[in-house]
Design an enzyme around this catalytic site. Structure first.
Site, PDB file in Angstrom:
ATOM      1  N   ILE A 198       2.393  13.703   3.210  1.00 54.12           N
ATOM      2  CA  ILE A 198       2.002  12.904   2.044  1.00 54.12           C
ATOM      3  C   ILE A 198       0.664  12.247   2.329  1.00 54.12           C
ATOM      4  O   ILE A 198       0.488  11.596   3.369  1.00 54.12           O
ATOM      5  CB  ILE A 198       3.069  11.839   1.725  1.00 54.12           C
ATOM      6  CG1 ILE A 198       4.448  12.496   1.574  1.00 54.12           C
ATOM      7  CG2 ILE A 198       2.679  11.069   0.480  1.00 54.12           C
ATOM      8  CD1 ILE A 198       4.549  13.542   0.479  1.00 54.12           C
ATOM      9  N   LYS A 229      14.475   8.361  11.497  1.00 54.82           N
ATOM     10  CA  LYS A 229      14.599   8.873  10.130  1.00 54.82           C
ATOM     11  C   LYS A 229      15.910   9.640   9.962  1.00 54.82           C
ATOM     12  O   LYS A 229      16.563   9.551   8.912  1.00 54.82           O
ATOM     13  CB  LYS A 229      13.409   9.768   9.798  1.00 54.82           C
ATOM     14  CG  LYS A 229      12.062   9.043   9.757  1.00 54.82           C
ATOM     15  CD  LYS A 229      12.026   7.966   8.696  1.00 54.82           C
ATOM     16  CE  LYS A 229      10.613   7.393   8.521  1.00 54.82           C
ATOM     17  NZ  LYS A 229      10.566   6.319   7.500  1.00 54.82           N
ATOM     18  N   ARG A 254       0.835  -1.197   0.000  1.00 56.21           N
ATOM     19  CA  ARG A 254       0.000   0.000   0.000  1.00 56.21           C
ATOM     20  C   ARG A 254       0.872   1.249   0.000  1.00 56.21           C
ATOM     21  O   ARG A 254       2.090   1.171   0.084  1.00 56.21           O
ATOM     22  CB  ARG A 254      -0.927   0.019   1.213  1.00 56.21           C
ATOM     23  CG  ARG A 254      -0.203  -0.084   2.532  1.00 56.21           C
ATOM     24  CD  ARG A 254      -1.160  -0.079   3.699  1.00 56.21           C
ATOM     25  NE  ARG A 254      -0.454  -0.148   4.969  1.00 56.21           N
ATOM     26  CZ  ARG A 254      -0.983   0.220   6.134  1.00 56.21           C
ATOM     27  NH1 ARG A 254      -2.216   0.663   6.173  1.00 56.21           N
ATOM     28  NH2 ARG A 254      -0.285   0.129   7.238  1.00 56.21           N
ATOM     29  N   GLY A 255       0.235   2.395  -0.084  1.00 56.44           N
ATOM     30  CA  GLY A 255       0.920   3.667   0.031  1.00 56.44           C
ATOM     31  C   GLY A 255       2.011   3.897  -0.998  1.00 56.44           C
ATOM     32  O   GLY A 255       1.870   3.576  -2.180  1.00 56.44           O
ATOM     33  N   SER A 303      -1.658   9.765   2.761  1.00 60.27           N
ATOM     34  CA  SER A 303      -1.552   8.311   2.891  1.00 60.27           C
ATOM     35  C   SER A 303      -2.291   7.860   4.142  1.00 60.27           C
ATOM     36  O   SER A 303      -2.694   8.678   4.973  1.00 60.27           O
ATOM     37  CB  SER A 303      -0.080   7.898   2.994  1.00 60.27           C
ATOM     38  OG  SER A 303       0.500   8.452   4.172  1.00 60.27           O
ATOM     39  N   ASP A 350       8.185 -10.472   7.634  1.00 60.65           N
ATOM     40  CA  ASP A 350       8.118  -9.419   8.635  1.00 60.65           C
ATOM     41  C   ASP A 350       9.521  -8.848   8.826  1.00 60.65           C
ATOM     42  O   ASP A 350      10.345  -9.422   9.530  1.00 60.65           O
ATOM     43  CB  ASP A 350       7.595  -9.983   9.962  1.00 60.65           C
ATOM     44  CG  ASP A 350       7.444  -8.919  11.031  1.00 60.65           C
ATOM     45  OD1 ASP A 350       7.730  -7.743  10.750  1.00 60.65           O
ATOM     46  OD2 ASP A 350       7.031  -9.270  12.155  1.00 60.65           O
ATOM     47  N   TYR A 352       6.142  12.613  17.516  1.00 60.38           N
ATOM     48  CA  TYR A 352       6.984  12.002  16.485  1.00 60.38           C
ATOM     49  C   TYR A 352       8.373  11.623  17.000  1.00 60.38           C
ATOM     50  O   TYR A 352       9.246  11.235  16.236  1.00 60.38           O
ATOM     51  CB  TYR A 352       7.117  12.967  15.297  1.00 60.38           C
ATOM     52  CG  TYR A 352       7.284  12.292  13.956  1.00 60.38           C
ATOM     53  CD1 TYR A 352       6.218  11.643  13.342  1.00 60.38           C
ATOM     54  CD2 TYR A 352       8.499  12.316  13.289  1.00 60.38           C
ATOM     55  CE1 TYR A 352       6.363  11.044  12.100  1.00 60.38           C
ATOM     56  CE2 TYR A 352       8.655  11.716  12.045  1.00 60.38           C
ATOM     57  CZ  TYR A 352       7.579  11.075  11.464  1.00 60.38           C
ATOM     58  OH  TYR A 352       7.729  10.473  10.231  1.00 60.38           O
TER      59      TYR A 352
END
Length: 266
Positions: free
Chosen positions: A180, A151, A9-10, A182, A57, A144
């Site tokens: 984005i 990141k 997805r995405g 999503s 996974d 976050y």
């Protein structure tokens, strides 16, 4: 021959279909939803490529090993590795538990490093590695903290990998997305207490969310021959979000406020 983690997805899905339109063979990695992964394979094959859905996974060491073992058994080689799968707990720092921190490392950073260790020997004629990042790597915002530093670490690893893998004709880059559109973004802004998304949109110079296709197009470019001399870089795709700071242009008033396009000079 490309491998994309979290491709059901995405951004991963959009990238798989984009590569399919170029006739590529794509390994579509997924964790749970086999139906979605098979739909991605069908879509990229309709576009002219070839696909293989592989369940693994990548949050576990064994999962990463199994994924690359399948690639080696099926194809014996690899041209592109895209580390896209990600997950995190959106919580304040004081509410984070040790297992949140462990999972953030295991899901977001470790698959890139272990994946690269497996990918490089398969890139016998050179190749490309691209990791997905976000503007939380350089900017701080609510809930976050468990993901943003991961990141930032990804972008640092990209630089070190670019240095070490250049002699093997392997380029390594990152693509950092802003807001984005999503499922992940909707989940993030669904966190209790989070401001309304519209309050942020007003401050994006482009005035809108980015799309998963725009992210996929940027990754696709980095995988292309046209990006041969680009390595160790983080390409930012955020509509200008990371360049603005208060006082915000969108909050200004006349005569500074944004208006319709000006007429040409006489």
């Amino acid at each position: 021959m490309a491998l994309i983690t979290g491709a059901s997805r995405g951004i991963g899905r959009a990238l798989a279909c984009t590569l399919g339109r170029g006739g590529a063979t794509v390994v579509v990695n997924y964790k749970k939803n086999a139906d979605l992964a098979e739909k991605v394979v069908a879509g990229l094959e309709e576009a002219g490529g070839r696909g293989l859905a592989v369940q693994a996974d990548v949050e576990t060491v064994e999962g990463v090993e199994a994924l690359f073992a399948r690639v080696k058994d099926e194809f014996g080689r690899l041209d592109h590795f895209v580390s896209n799968a990600a997950a995190s707990a959106f919580k304040k720092i004081l509410d984070l538990k040790p297992h949140h921190l462990d999972r953030s490392h295991a899901m977001n950073l470790r698959p890139l490093v272990l994946g690269a260790q497996h990918a490089v020997p398969l890139m016998k004629a050179g190749g490309r590695i691209v990791a997905l990042s976000s503007y939380g790597s350089a900017r701080a915002f609510p809930t976050y903290a468990a993901l943003g530093p991961m990141k930032a670490a990804i972008e640092s690893w990209v630089r070190y990998m670019a240095l070490e893998f250049a002699p093997y004709s392997i380029n390594v880059n990152a693509v950092s997305g802003g807001l984005i559109d999503s499922d992940s973004l909707q989940h993030f802004f669904g966190t209790p207490g989070m401001p309304n998304m519209s309050s942020v949109l007003d401050h994006i110079p482009k005035g809108r969310l980015g799309t998963v296709q725009e992210m996929a197009d940027t990754v696709s470019f980095l995988l292309s021959p046209g990006a041969e001399y680009i390595t160790g870089q983080t390409i930012v795709v955020d509509g200008g979000l990371s360049i603005v700071a208060p006082p915000f242009f969108a909050d200004s008033s006349a005569p500074l406020s944004p208006s319709k396009r000006p007429a040409g000079k006489e």
